[in-house]
Write a protein that holds these residues in place. Structure first.
Motif, PDB file in Angstrom:
ATOM      1  N   ASP A 280       0.225  -6.254   7.037  1.00 51.51           N
ATOM      2  CA  ASP A 280      -0.209  -5.056   7.764  1.00 51.51           C
ATOM      3  C   ASP A 280       0.515  -3.798   7.286  1.00 51.51           C
ATOM      4  O   ASP A 280       0.203  -2.692   7.732  1.00 51.51           O
ATOM      5  CB  ASP A 280       0.030  -5.234   9.272  1.00 51.51           C
ATOM      6  CG  ASP A 280      -0.948  -6.210   9.898  1.00 51.51           C
ATOM      7  OD1 ASP A 280      -1.982  -6.505   9.262  1.00 51.51           O
ATOM      8  OD2 ASP A 280      -0.675  -6.689  11.020  1.00 51.51           O
ATOM      9  N   HIS A 281       1.485  -3.969   6.392  1.00 45.24           N
ATOM     10  CA  HIS A 281       2.277  -2.838   5.916  1.00 45.24           C
ATOM     11  C   HIS A 281       1.610  -2.213   4.689  1.00 45.24           C
ATOM     12  O   HIS A 281       1.215  -2.916   3.754  1.00 45.24           O
ATOM     13  CB  HIS A 281       3.690  -3.307   5.569  1.00 45.24           C
ATOM     14  CG  HIS A 281       4.685  -2.195   5.436  1.00 45.24           C
ATOM     15  ND1 HIS A 281       4.783  -1.405   4.313  1.00 45.24           N
ATOM     16  CD2 HIS A 281       5.627  -1.736   6.299  1.00 45.24           C
ATOM     17  CE1 HIS A 281       5.740  -0.516   4.475  1.00 45.24           C
ATOM     18  NE2 HIS A 281       6.270  -0.692   5.678  1.00 45.24           N
ATOM     19  N   LYS A 282       1.523  -0.899   4.674  1.00 49.66           N
ATOM     20  CA  LYS A 282       0.794  -0.217   3.597  1.00 49.66           C
ATOM     21  C   LYS A 282       1.474  -0.360   2.235  1.00 49.66           C
ATOM     22  O   LYS A 282       0.805  -0.289   1.195  1.00 49.66           O
ATOM     23  CB  LYS A 282       0.629   1.269   3.941  1.00 49.66           C
ATOM     24  CG  LYS A 282       1.928   2.040   4.084  1.00 49.66           C
ATOM     25  CD  LYS A 282       1.649   3.499   4.441  1.00 49.66           C
ATOM     26  CE  LYS A 282       2.942   4.297   4.577  1.00 49.66           C
ATOM     27  NZ  LYS A 282       2.680   5.716   4.926  1.00 49.66           N
ATOM     28  N   LYS A 285       1.739  -4.874   1.577  1.00 54.35           N
ATOM     29  CA  LYS A 285       0.584  -5.744   1.820  1.00 54.35           C
ATOM     30  C   LYS A 285       0.051  -6.419   0.561  1.00 54.35           C
ATOM     31  O   LYS A 285      -0.632  -7.447   0.642  1.00 54.35           O
ATOM     32  CB  LYS A 285      -0.530  -4.955   2.497  1.00 54.35           C
ATOM     33  CG  LYS A 285      -1.103  -3.814   1.660  1.00 54.35           C
ATOM     34  CD  LYS A 285      -2.167  -3.066   2.443  1.00 54.35           C
ATOM     35  CE  LYS A 285      -2.760  -1.920   1.627  1.00 54.35           C
ATOM     36  NZ  LYS A 285      -3.789  -1.180   2.406  1.00 54.35           N
ATOM     37  N   GLU A 286       0.365  -5.861  -0.616  1.00 54.55           N
ATOM     38  CA  GLU A 286      -0.133  -6.446  -1.859  1.00 54.55           C
ATOM     39  C   GLU A 286       0.753  -7.585  -2.373  1.00 54.55           C
ATOM     40  O   GLU A 286       0.403  -8.245  -3.354  1.00 54.55           O
ATOM     41  CB  GLU A 286      -0.240  -5.360  -2.939  1.00 54.55           C
ATOM     42  CG  GLU A 286      -1.186  -4.221  -2.591  1.00 54.55           C
ATOM     43  CD  GLU A 286      -2.612  -4.700  -2.329  1.00 54.55           C
ATOM     44  OE1 GLU A 286      -3.033  -5.691  -2.975  1.00 54.55           O
ATOM     45  OE2 GLU A 286      -3.296  -4.102  -1.483  1.00 54.55           O
TER      46      GLU A 286
END
Length: 329
Positions: A280-282, A285-286
């Motif tokens: 959920d972290h921008k 998240k990858e």
């Protein structure tokens, strides 16, 4: 009755006084010309005498009272005799000249007021290090022993914490006030102990690696950490292992790994929760996240959509199970 003396016995005569040997007294001695009898009858609880004690300790960095008795140095100071000052204090004759010089150089370069202050701090530090059961001594234990200690501490704690929580949540109305208070205290203490165990495990050096690494392994079993660290090393990759979710989050904040292997059951935060936080972290998240777990695959599958994990590997595993993750490295 023996008369107790306070500041009233301190001479206010400004003339230079002489000690019993006829020598001039040192700095401030025109305020001190007490006799042995007067010193023997000092009331150390007297406010003005306490002020003198503080003045002496500030001036000489020596104790005025030791184990309830006036020190010889303080007695001499009260009589105006020579007291070694901060810059000319004595060092034991049993210490070599080279050691004396090293101590003096260290004192001056590190801004210690006296050699005594340096020695006191050194002794305190030595005792602290020797008393640190979970410091270097623990790090010298073998992996299996450390892992056994970890599980031996956490398993009974989980039971204590769990049952006390159940009692508090479901039987509050049926328990009297005294019993309820006792159970709540047990629960609170179990939380404190849990945090201490986590901190101890976090401070164990499970591996010696450079800050840069390819894989972050969040796993509370030290034997598994050692095993996978060795495996990935044999494949040419660096793996960093930590034993709690909190420590794992700290590592992610300090640098983004190429891959995260994440145990689901951790001592502090659920692996499911950590995975969801990452996805959920921008920024994070990858990062590919693979779960490691002994939970049945059918149960893990139910959570995959919610937490957005990239995959999972079941325990006990074969090394061939990890072939799927090399695409991210």
């Amino acid at each position: 009755m023996i008369k107790k003396y306070g500041m009233s016995i301190i001479s206010k005569n400004n003339k230079t006084k002489k000690n019993s040997n006829g020598k001039d007294l040192d700095n401030g001695s025109n305020r001190r010309s007490m006799t042995d009898e007067e010193i023997a009858n000092l009331d150390i609880e007297n406010k003005e005498v306490k002020q003198l004690m503080e003045e002496y300790q500030e001036e000489t960095d020596k104790y005025a009272i030791w184990r309830g008795s006036i020190t010889e140095g303080f007695k001499k100071w009260l009589k105006g005799e020579k007291i070694y000052d901060r810059d000319k204090e004595r060092i034991s004759l049993y210490v070599s000249e080279e050691t004396k010089k090293n101590w003096q150089d260290f004192k001056e370069s590190h801004e210690y007021s006296t050699i005594s202050a340096l020695i006191r701090e050194s002794v305190d530090y030595y005792i602290e290090q020797k008393s640190d059961l979970f410091g270097e001594g623990l790090r010298r234990m073998d992996d299996k022993t450390i892992s056994n200690i970890s599980h031996a501490l956490k398993e009974p704690l989980t039971t204590i914490k769990g049952f006390s929580q159940l009692l508090l949540e479901n039987y509050t109305e049926e328990l009297n006030e005294e019993v309820l208070f006792t159970i709540k205290n047990i629960f609170d203490q179990s939380l404190l102990l849990e945090n201490k165990i986590i901190n101890i495990l976090d401070n164990i050096a499970v591996e010696e690696l450079h800050p840069q690494y390819d894989i972050l392994l969040i796993e509370d079993d030290l034997a598994t950490i050692r095993l996978l660290t060795s495996y990935f090393k044999s494949k040419g990759y660096k793996c960093k292992g930590v034993v709690s979710g909190t420590k794992g989050i700290e590592q992610i904040r300090g640098g983004v790994p190429k891959l995260i292997l994440l145990d689901i059951i951790l001592p502090d935060i659920s692996g499911y929760e950590i995975c969801k936080m990452i996805k959920d972290h921008k920024v994070y998240k990858e990062i590919p996240v693979y779960l490691l777990t002994a939970i049945p695959g059918s149960e893990v599958e139910k959570k995959m959509g919610e937490i957005k994990a990239d995959g999972y590997i079941l325990k006990p595993f074969d090394f061939s199970d990890f072939e799927v993750v090399f695409q991210y490295l």
